[in-house]
Design a protein around this motif. Structure first.
Motif, PDB file in Angstrom:
ATOM      1  N   ASN A   1       0.808  -1.213  -0.053  1.00 24.31           N
ATOM      2  CA  ASN A   1       0.229  -0.113  -0.046  1.00 24.31           C
ATOM      3  C   ASN A   1       1.010   1.198   0.089  1.00 24.31           C
ATOM      4  O   ASN A   1       1.268   1.883   0.936  1.00 24.31           O
ATOM      5  CB  ASN A   1      -0.903   0.131   1.500  1.00 24.31           C
ATOM      6  CG  ASN A   1      -2.079   1.083   1.075  1.00 24.31           C
ATOM      7  OD1 ASN A   1      -1.919   2.095   0.321  1.00 24.31           O
ATOM      8  ND2 ASN A   1      -2.917   0.968   1.949  1.00 24.31           N
ATOM      9  N   SER A   2       1.232   1.717  -1.195  1.00 26.41           N
ATOM     10  CA  SER A   2       2.069   2.815  -1.093  1.00 26.41           C
ATOM     11  C   SER A   2       1.507   4.028  -0.882  1.00 26.41           C
ATOM     12  O   SER A   2       2.105   4.942  -0.286  1.00 26.41           O
ATOM     13  CB  SER A   2       2.629   3.239  -2.664  1.00 26.41           C
ATOM     14  OG  SER A   2       1.433   3.399  -3.462  1.00 26.41           O
TER      15      SER A   2
ATOM     16  N   TYR B   1       1.979   8.700   6.216  1.00 29.52           N
ATOM     17  CA  TYR B   1       2.767   8.454   7.378  1.00 29.52           C
ATOM     18  C   TYR B   1       3.933   9.564   7.184  1.00 29.52           C
ATOM     19  O   TYR B   1       4.899   9.399   8.100  1.00 29.52           O
ATOM     20  CB  TYR B   1       3.204   7.139   7.985  1.00 29.52           C
ATOM     21  CG  TYR B   1       1.947   6.429   8.396  1.00 29.52           C
ATOM     22  CD1 TYR B   1       1.548   6.639   9.755  1.00 29.52           C
ATOM     23  CD2 TYR B   1       1.380   5.478   7.719  1.00 29.52           C
ATOM     24  CE1 TYR B   1       0.371   5.907  10.331  1.00 29.52           C
ATOM     25  CE2 TYR B   1       0.354   4.671   8.279  1.00 29.52           C
ATOM     26  CZ  TYR B   1      -0.099   5.039   9.697  1.00 29.52           C
ATOM     27  OH  TYR B   1      -1.391   4.495  10.125  1.00 29.52           O
ATOM     28  N   GLY B   2       4.132  10.144   5.950  1.00 29.20           N
ATOM     29  CA  GLY B   2       5.199  10.871   5.617  1.00 29.20           C
ATOM     30  C   GLY B   2       6.511  10.400   5.404  1.00 29.20           C
ATOM     31  O   GLY B   2       7.401  10.731   5.347  1.00 29.20           O
TER      32      GLY B   2
END
Length: 175
Positions: free
Chosen positions: A66-67, A73-74
């Motif tokens: 899941n890119s 999340y930075g």
């Protein structure tokens, strides 16, 4: 003189000393080609199984990758399709080391990770296509095609190149 030739002819007809050599001369070429074919077929099946294992591994990875989560999340975004290709061919996401099968390249592998717009309906026309608790099912599909051109002795009997194909689908798991 004629009697000597008749005796030679009669003794030659009953002599078995050269029969094995003649039989071996007739049978050996066929046996060599048949044996080479069996070994080559075994090599083809071995490569096919290695490639199918890579395709299965890549599809499992692509279904769970899941890119978008990384960017939320930075973290820097990752390319799940490229990483899945590396897993298929090299067995690791970095693409380092030697390929599972000689001359197998990432360009031989296709990875299709469905976006939400490309998902399939679980039920179409009242017929269940996918068992699911959701109305739509998204899949990751990995395919490969590699030409097996080195047929060795099989090319002698006119067998051309063989294309080894593989496909595997996995449901997407989004967290």
């Amino acid at each position: 003189m004629l009697d000597a030739l008749k005796r030679l002819r009669d003794s030659f007809g009953q002599d078995q000393r050269g029969a094995v050599l003649v039989e071996m001369t007739l049978v050996a070429p066929l046996m060599i080609i048949l044996s080479a074919g069996v070994f080559e077929f075994g090599n083809i099946m071995h490569q096919k199984l290695l490639m199918q294992a890579g395709v299965n591994d890549a599809a499992r990875f692509a279904a769970r990758c899941n890119s978008q989560m990384y960017t939320e999340y930075g973290l820097p975004a990752i390319n799940c399709a490229d990483m899945a290709k590396n897993i298929a061919v090299f067995g690791n996401p970095a693409g380092s080391g030697s390929p599972r099968v000689a001359d197998w390249e990432t360009s031989d592998v296709t990875v299709a990770i469905a976006s939400p717009a490309d998902c399939h309906d679980a039920v179409v026309g009242g017929v269940t296509q996918y068992r699911s608790v959701t109305p739509q099912v998204c899949i990751a599909k990995v395919t490969n095609a590699k030409v097996y051109a080195d047929l060795g002795m099989l090319s002698v009997i006119g067998i051309g190149s063989i294309t080894l194909n593989g496909t595997h689908e996995e449901r997407l798991i989004r967290f």
